[in-house]
Design a protein around this motif. Structure first.
Motif, PDB file in Angstrom:
ATOM      1  N   ARG A 121       0.849  -1.193   0.000  1.00 30.61           N
ATOM      2  CA  ARG A 121       0.000   0.000   0.000  1.00 30.61           C
ATOM      3  C   ARG A 121       0.890   1.249   0.000  1.00 30.61           C
ATOM      4  O   ARG A 121       0.963   1.997   0.981  1.00 30.61           O
ATOM      5  N   PRO A 122       1.623   1.485  -1.093  1.00 32.29           N
ATOM      6  CA  PRO A 122       2.611   2.576  -1.111  1.00 32.29           C
ATOM      7  C   PRO A 122       2.022   3.948  -0.859  1.00 32.29           C
ATOM      8  O   PRO A 122       2.648   4.781  -0.191  1.00 32.29           O
ATOM      9  N   GLU A 123       0.809   4.217  -1.355  1.00 34.45           N
ATOM     10  CA  GLU A 123       0.210   5.535  -1.131  1.00 34.45           C
ATOM     11  C   GLU A 123      -0.110   5.749   0.348  1.00 34.45           C
ATOM     12  O   GLU A 123       0.040   6.849   0.882  1.00 34.45           O
ATOM     13  N   THR A 124      -0.522   4.672   1.022  1.00 33.25           N
ATOM     14  CA  THR A 124      -0.877   4.780   2.437  1.00 33.25           C
ATOM     15  C   THR A 124       0.342   5.041   3.300  1.00 33.25           C
ATOM     16  O   THR A 124       0.329   5.915   4.185  1.00 33.25           O
ATOM     17  N   VAL A 125       1.415   4.288   3.091  1.00 28.13           N
ATOM     18  CA  VAL A 125       2.602   4.478   3.921  1.00 28.13           C
ATOM     19  C   VAL A 125       3.170   5.876   3.731  1.00 28.13           C
ATOM     20  O   VAL A 125       3.627   6.522   4.697  1.00 28.13           O
ATOM     21  N   ARG A 126       3.098   6.408   2.520  1.00 29.64           N
ATOM     22  CA  ARG A 126       3.622   7.764   2.290  1.00 29.64           C
ATOM     23  C   ARG A 126       2.716   8.819   2.913  1.00 29.64           C
ATOM     24  O   ARG A 126       3.193   9.859   3.362  1.00 29.64           O
ATOM     25  N   ALA A 127       1.424   8.545   2.975  1.00 25.70           N
ATOM     26  CA  ALA A 127       0.522   9.476   3.647  1.00 25.70           C
ATOM     27  C   ALA A 127       0.832   9.537   5.134  1.00 25.70           C
ATOM     28  O   ALA A 127       0.816  10.613   5.753  1.00 25.70           O
ATOM     29  N   TYR A 128       1.121   8.391   5.743  1.00 22.33           N
ATOM     30  CA  TYR A 128       1.498   8.389   7.158  1.00 22.33           C
ATOM     31  C   TYR A 128       2.856   9.060   7.373  1.00 22.33           C
ATOM     32  O   TYR A 128       3.072   9.724   8.395  1.00 22.33           O
ATOM     33  N   ALA A 129       3.778   8.870   6.430  1.00 19.21           N
ATOM     34  CA  ALA A 129       5.068   9.558   6.530  1.00 19.21           C
ATOM     35  C   ALA A 129       4.858  11.070   6.500  1.00 19.21           C
ATOM     36  O   ALA A 129       5.516  11.817   7.242  1.00 19.21           O
ATOM     37  N   GLU A 130       3.925  11.521   5.657  1.00 17.83           N
ATOM     38  CA  GLU A 130       3.607  12.948   5.594  1.00 17.83           C
ATOM     39  C   GLU A 130       3.007  13.416   6.920  1.00 17.83           C
ATOM     40  O   GLU A 130       3.334  14.514   7.420  1.00 17.83           O
ATOM     41  N   ALA A 131       2.140  12.608   7.509  1.00 14.95           N
ATOM     42  CA  ALA A 131       1.557  12.957   8.804  1.00 14.95           C
ATOM     43  C   ALA A 131       2.643  13.062   9.878  1.00 14.95           C
ATOM     44  O   ALA A 131       2.595  13.954  10.736  1.00 14.95           O
ATOM     45  N   ALA A 132       3.624  12.152   9.834  1.00 17.54           N
ATOM     46  CA  ALA A 132       4.726  12.203  10.790  1.00 17.54           C
ATOM     47  C   ALA A 132       5.524  13.493  10.637  1.00 17.54           C
ATOM     48  O   ALA A 132       5.899  14.126  11.630  1.00 17.54           O
TER      49      ALA A 132
END
Length: 313
Positions: A121-132
């Protein structure tokens, strides 16, 4: 007395169950069985507090974390007696990038965001990285989806003074670690590798997901083994195995005068335990680096990862 590392987790599956149960077990017993690093920058194994958790399962969202980790399809066994309530209510995770601001707000008070959701789920992990990034917390990516291998993400975290660790766990004693060690031993002893393969079978939901979304995991396993002569068989999902993983390794080589050498190995482990044994070090390492003002990738984490920066995505 050092302040405990404050960790938020994404994904309340078997790996999180093993980690959360283990934290309670080691605090209660003081045991060092199965521990690689008793301390990381002064942080002991019990000096980690989970302060937030995110999931998508309706059965887990809204429940206490210590209840959620035992909800099906989780099948990691209980390590100890009944856990007292954690006081952490599982929140609904990201559905799409429009919810980054909500998650970033929920991360206030955390130092590290441990991403332990399924791979693929590459889009999801990058969204969480953005949240971090928005929340000012370190990010640890335990999945094979590329974040830390992307120089643009490393640059952003480094500029923000936030640690970024990834990608993909090298399990404490898993197939890739054992396979890599065997191939390195061949090289050190002067034998010539002819061919090699590995077969992995498991019964967790993570295995089921990886059977359906194998691409990034296969690439990451190849990165970890470090040889183009190794064949990675498709992952096999067998529900009756529960949280156990069974791996078969074969190595064919040539010794003096071209004589044949053949090695077959069977490995049987509880896969989530192998993840927790590494995650406990990664989150402490990330928290210590955050407190020291070290941003970007931490080279000392490389041995705990299948695909650190510089490997293929």
């Amino acid at each position: 007395m050092i302040e405990s590392a404050k960790v938020a987790v994404v994904g309340v599956g078997n790996n999180t169950s093993a980690l959360v149960q283990g934290l309670h077990f080691y605090r209660r017993t003081g045991s060092l069985v199965g521990i690689h690093r008793a301390e990381v920058a002064g942080l002991g194994v019990g000096d980690v507090d989970v302060v937030a958790a995110f999931a998508l399962s309706d059965a887990k969202v809204g429940t206490d974390l210590h209840e959620a980790i035992f909800q099906p399809p989780n099948n990691f066994p209980r390590l100890d007696a009944e856990l007292p309530p954690s006081g952490v209510t599982v929140q609904r995770g990201l559905v799409d990038a429009t919810e980054i601001a909500r998650v970033a707000q929920a991360l206030k008070g955390a130092e590290v965001l441990l991403y332990s959701a399924p791979s693929g789920r590459p889009e999801t992990v990058r969204a969480y990285a953005e949240a971090a990034l928005r929340a000012g917390v370190a990010f640890v990516n335990t999945t094979s989806d590329g974040v830390a291998r992307d120089p643009s993400w490393v640059d952003r975290f480094e500029a923000a003074g936030l640690p970024l660790l990834g990608d993909d766990l090298a399990s404490q004693f898993g197939t890739s670690v054992v396979h890599h060690a065997l191939l390195r031993l061949l090289q050190e002893r002067g034998l010539t590798l002819v061919s090699s393969y590995q077969v992995n079978l498991g019964g967790t939901e993570d295995f089921r997901n990886l059977v359906e979304n194998p691409n990034t995991k296969q690439r990451s396993k190849a990165n970890a083994v470090g040889s183009d002569r190794v064949e990675m068989a498709p992952l096999g999902y067998l529900p009756h195995l529960g949280s156990q993983k069974i791996a078969h390794l074969n190595v064919e080589a040539q010794g003096w005068g071209g004589t044949a050498v053949s090695l077959d190995v069977k490995l049987k482990v509880h896969d989530p335990s192998g993840a927790a044994g590494v995650n406990i070090d990664l989150v402490r390492m990330a928290a210590a680096a955050l407190r020291a003002g070290r941003g970007g990738y931490l080279p000392e984490a490389a041995s705990m990862l299948k695909s650190p920066p510089g490997t293929a995505i």
